[in-house]
Design a protein around this motif. Structure first.
Motif, PDB file in Angstrom:
ATOM      1  N   ALA A  50       0.843  -1.194   0.000  1.00 25.13           N
ATOM      2  CA  ALA A  50       0.000   0.000   0.000  1.00 25.13           C
ATOM      3  C   ALA A  50       0.881   1.248   0.000  1.00 25.13           C
ATOM      4  CB  ALA A  50      -0.905   0.003   1.216  1.00 25.13           C
ATOM      5  N   VAL A  51       0.508   2.207  -0.860  1.00 26.80           N
ATOM      6  CA  VAL A  51       1.263   3.453  -0.988  1.00 26.80           C
ATOM      7  C   VAL A  51       0.277   4.616  -1.043  1.00 26.80           C
ATOM      8  CG1 VAL A  51       2.769   4.822  -2.504  1.00 26.80           C
ATOM      9  CG2 VAL A  51       3.210   2.382  -2.182  1.00 26.80           C
ATOM     10  N   ALA A  52       0.607   5.692  -0.368  1.00 26.23           N
ATOM     11  CA  ALA A  52      -0.167   6.930  -0.478  1.00 26.23           C
ATOM     12  C   ALA A  52       0.752   8.019  -1.016  1.00 26.23           C
ATOM     13  CB  ALA A  52      -0.745   7.338   0.869  1.00 26.23           C
ATOM     14  N   ALA A  53       0.165   8.990  -1.684  1.00 20.08           N
ATOM     15  CA  ALA A  53       0.981  10.060  -2.268  1.00 20.08           C
ATOM     16  C   ALA A  53       0.238  11.378  -2.228  1.00 20.08           C
ATOM     17  CB  ALA A  53       1.360   9.723  -3.709  1.00 20.08           C
ATOM     18  N   ARG A  54       0.995  12.459  -2.073  1.00 20.85           N
ATOM     19  CA  ARG A  54       0.422  13.797  -2.047  1.00 20.85           C
ATOM     20  C   ARG A  54       0.938  14.590  -3.250  1.00 20.85           C
ATOM     21  NH1 ARG A  54       2.215  15.373   2.653  1.00 20.85           N
ATOM     22  NH2 ARG A  54       0.427  14.464   3.722  1.00 20.85           N
ATOM     23  N   TYR A  55      -0.003  15.236  -3.924  1.00 20.43           N
ATOM     24  CA  TYR A  55       0.332  16.090  -5.063  1.00 20.43           C
ATOM     25  C   TYR A  55      -0.097  17.520  -4.742  1.00 20.43           C
ATOM     26  CZ  TYR A  55       1.088  11.865  -7.849  1.00 20.43           C
ATOM     27  OH  TYR A  55       1.550  10.668  -8.333  1.00 20.43           O
ATOM     28  N   VAL A  56       0.773  18.464  -5.019  1.00 18.60           N
ATOM     29  CA  VAL A  56       0.471  19.878  -4.838  1.00 18.60           C
ATOM     30  C   VAL A  56       0.653  20.568  -6.186  1.00 18.60           C
ATOM     31  CG1 VAL A  56       1.127  22.023  -3.703  1.00 18.60           C
ATOM     32  CG2 VAL A  56       1.187  19.868  -2.426  1.00 18.60           C
ATOM     33  N   ASP A  57      -0.412  21.237  -6.620  1.00 20.57           N
ATOM     34  CA  ASP A  57      -0.387  21.895  -7.927  1.00 20.57           C
ATOM     35  C   ASP A  57      -0.043  20.905  -9.040  1.00 20.57           C
ATOM     36  OD1 ASP A  57      -0.887  24.218  -9.365  1.00 20.57           O
ATOM     37  OD2 ASP A  57       1.212  24.830  -9.387  1.00 20.57           O
ATOM     38  N   GLY A  58      -0.507  19.646  -8.829  1.00 21.30           N
ATOM     39  CA  GLY A  58      -0.306  18.619  -9.837  1.00 21.30           C
ATOM     40  C   GLY A  58       1.045  17.929  -9.809  1.00 21.30           C
ATOM     41  N   ARG A  59       1.940  18.327  -8.905  1.00 25.62           N
ATOM     42  CA  ARG A  59       3.277  17.738  -8.830  1.00 25.62           C
ATOM     43  C   ARG A  59       3.411  16.854  -7.592  1.00 25.62           C
ATOM     44  NH1 ARG A  59       7.151  19.830 -12.139  1.00 25.62           N
ATOM     45  NH2 ARG A  59       6.559  21.668 -13.347  1.00 25.62           N
ATOM     46  N   LEU A  60       4.061  15.718  -7.761  1.00 23.86           N
ATOM     47  CA  LEU A  60       4.304  14.819  -6.633  1.00 23.86           C
ATOM     48  C   LEU A  60       5.229  15.491  -5.633  1.00 23.86           C
ATOM     49  CD1 LEU A  60       4.168  11.970  -5.301  1.00 23.86           C
ATOM     50  CD2 LEU A  60       6.234  11.416  -6.619  1.00 23.86           C
ATOM     51  N   VAL A  61       4.804  15.544  -4.349  1.00 31.87           N
ATOM     52  CA  VAL A  61       5.659  16.131  -3.322  1.00 31.87           C
ATOM     53  C   VAL A  61       6.051  15.106  -2.259  1.00 31.87           C
ATOM     54  CG1 VAL A  61       4.787  18.468  -3.640  1.00 31.87           C
ATOM     55  CG2 VAL A  61       3.659  16.962  -1.998  1.00 31.87           C
ATOM     56  N   LYS A  62       5.234  14.045  -2.094  1.00 33.52           N
ATOM     57  CA  LYS A  62       5.583  13.046  -1.090  1.00 33.52           C
ATOM     58  C   LYS A  62       4.814  11.758  -1.334  1.00 33.52           C
ATOM     59  CE  LYS A  62       6.042  12.237   3.889  1.00 33.52           C
ATOM     60  NZ  LYS A  62       5.821  12.759   5.253  1.00 33.52           N
ATOM     61  N   ALA A  63       5.481  10.641  -1.071  1.00 35.58           N
ATOM     62  CA  ALA A  63       4.840   9.320  -1.091  1.00 35.58           C
ATOM     63  C   ALA A  63       5.260   8.590   0.171  1.00 35.58           C
ATOM     64  CB  ALA A  63       5.249   8.538  -2.332  1.00 35.58           C
ATOM     65  N   TRP A  64       4.367   7.796   0.750  1.00 37.62           N
ATOM     66  CA  TRP A  64       4.697   7.114   2.002  1.00 37.62           C
ATOM     67  C   TRP A  64       3.989   5.765   2.087  1.00 37.62           C
ATOM     68  CZ3 TRP A  64       1.607  11.391   1.584  1.00 37.62           C
ATOM     69  CH2 TRP A  64       0.294  11.304   2.061  1.00 37.62           C
ATOM     70  N   THR A  65       4.482   4.918   2.993  1.00 37.41           N
ATOM     71  CA  THR A  65       3.958   3.570   3.180  1.00 37.41           C
ATOM     72  C   THR A  65       2.925   3.557   4.304  1.00 37.41           C
ATOM     73  OG1 THR A  65       5.599   2.976   4.844  1.00 37.41           O
ATOM     74  CG2 THR A  65       6.195   2.603   2.526  1.00 37.41           C
ATOM     75  N   ARG A  66       2.377   2.366   4.565  1.00 39.98           N
ATOM     76  CA  ARG A  66       1.402   2.215   5.655  1.00 39.98           C
ATOM     77  C   ARG A  66       1.992   2.609   7.000  1.00 39.98           C
ATOM     78  NH1 ARG A  66      -3.104  -0.641   5.285  1.00 39.98           N
ATOM     79  NH2 ARG A  66      -2.345  -1.907   3.561  1.00 39.98           N
ATOM     80  N   SER A  67       3.287   2.360   7.183  1.00 39.04           N
ATOM     81  CA  SER A  67       3.924   2.686   8.471  1.00 39.04           C
ATOM     82  C   SER A  67       4.350   4.150   8.551  1.00 39.04           C
ATOM     83  CB  SER A  67       5.153   1.792   8.681  1.00 39.04           C
ATOM     84  OG  SER A  67       6.145   2.074   7.714  1.00 39.04           O
ATOM     85  N   GLY A  68       4.200   4.886   7.454  1.00 39.24           N
ATOM     86  CA  GLY A  68       4.561   6.294   7.464  1.00 39.24           C
ATOM     87  C   GLY A  68       5.934   6.593   6.896  1.00 39.24           C
ATOM     88  N   LYS A  69       6.637   5.585   6.410  1.00 34.95           N
ATOM     89  CA  LYS A  69       7.975   5.793   5.860  1.00 34.95           C
ATOM     90  C   LYS A  69       7.896   6.588   4.562  1.00 34.95           C
ATOM     91  CE  LYS A  69      11.960   3.312   3.964  1.00 34.95           C
ATOM     92  NZ  LYS A  69      12.499   1.981   3.578  1.00 34.95           N
ATOM     93  N   ASP A  70       8.756   7.577   4.442  1.00 35.73           N
ATOM     94  CA  ASP A  70       8.812   8.396   3.230  1.00 35.73           C
ATOM     95  C   ASP A  70       9.519   7.594   2.131  1.00 35.73           C
ATOM     96  OD1 ASP A  70       9.461  10.238   1.195  1.00 35.73           O
ATOM     97  OD2 ASP A  70       9.494  11.892   2.619  1.00 35.73           O
ATOM     98  N   ILE A  71       8.810   7.338   1.031  1.00 39.45           N
ATOM     99  CA  ILE A  71       9.377   6.560  -0.076  1.00 39.45           C
ATOM    100  C   ILE A  71       9.293   7.351  -1.395  1.00 39.45           C
ATOM    101  CG2 ILE A  71       8.977   4.295   0.937  1.00 39.45           C
ATOM    102  CD1 ILE A  71       6.415   4.135  -0.822  1.00 39.45           C
TER     103      ILE A  71
END
Length: 261
Positions: A87-108
């Motif tokens: 499982a992966v979550a990701a945050r986009y700001v203004d359409g650009r990837l700024v962060k992706a992280w795992t279930r445990s919260g690790k920045d990937i």
């Protein structure tokens, strides 16, 4: 600003640690605390700050008929393959990837930038958070999960053409009334789309899903993906929100089927 309660401080502290990659409690423990806060003070500023979907919750699994009794039969259901990966979550700001992280919260973020079909730049300048699954192409479930996990654990990740990502959910996105519309929206934004099946109200959902599960077991359905079952979702987003208020440690509006009971 009003003084925060002990419970609010707990939720805020755990959330900040999670975002920094230093999870202090399990996802389930955090979800229990956040749910307590939602019941005690639904207007708490901490709930706004932590947002919905920050933590990647696991889905309940078991008897589909028992789950159906909880949500009611008079609603559309969306059925998708349960991808066996990470499982992966990701945050986009203004359409650009700024962060992706795992279930445990690790920045990937660095590792996900090397996945060939994981969008670095969306087709539109939007601010969103998405949840999906990183998996191995053409592999069995266990091998897929090992490949995905190995990639995001590497200190110096490299491009791996056998990895793929599929988005399944947008957190806090209220412009659409139905989950199938959200899936279309994800595809429009540039994410890979894994086929879904929409079951309309009035059909015998249990019989149809049992048939689909049998087809999946016999490798006639979604056999091109590494899967370990099916995921069934309530299609109505307003009903999802209502069911979320009743949930304790896992989303009530989505359910995993790993065997038929």
């Amino acid at each position: 600003m009003a003084r925060l309660s002990k419970l609010e401080l707990q939720v805020q502290t755990y959330d900040e640690a999670y975002r920094a990659g230093r999870a202090l409690v399990t996802d389930q423990e955090y979800d229990v605390l956040r749910d307590q806060l939602k019941r005690k003070n639904p207007n708490s500023p901490v709930l706004v700050e932590t947002g919905s979907g920050t933590h990647l919750q696991s889905l309940d699994n078991g008897s589909f008929l028992d789950w159906q009794k909880k949500i009611g039969k008079t609603t559309q259901l969306l059925v998708q393959p349960k991808i066996d990966g990470c499982a992966v979550a990701a945050r986009y700001v203004d359409g650009r990837l700024v962060k992706a992280w795992t279930r445990s919260g690790k920045d990937i973020t660095a590792a996900m930038r090397l996945v060939r079909d994981f969008p670095q730049l969306l087709t539109e300048k939007v601010d969103i958070e998405v949840r999906g699954e990183l998996f191995g192409v053409g592999l069995s479930g266990a091998s897929s999960q090992r490949l995905a996990a190995g990639h995001i654990r590497k200190k110096v990740p490299t491009v791996n053409k056998r990895l793929s990502f599929s988005a399944f959910h947008i957190f806090g996105f209220d412009l659409f009334n139905f989950e199938d519309q959200v899936m279309c929206r994800l595809e429009d934004l540039g994410f890979k789309n894994i086929a879904s099946r929409l079951l309309r109200v009035g059909k015998d959902e249990a019989t149809m899903i049992k048939r689909m599960f049998s087809q999946w077991e016999d490798s006639f359905l979604w056999s091109q993906y590494p899967t370990d079952g099916l995921v069934v979702k309530v299609n109505d987003r307003k009903l999802q929100a209502k069911l979320d208020k009743q949930a304790k440690t896992a989303p009530l509006w989505a359910f995993a089927i790993k065997n038929w009971q």
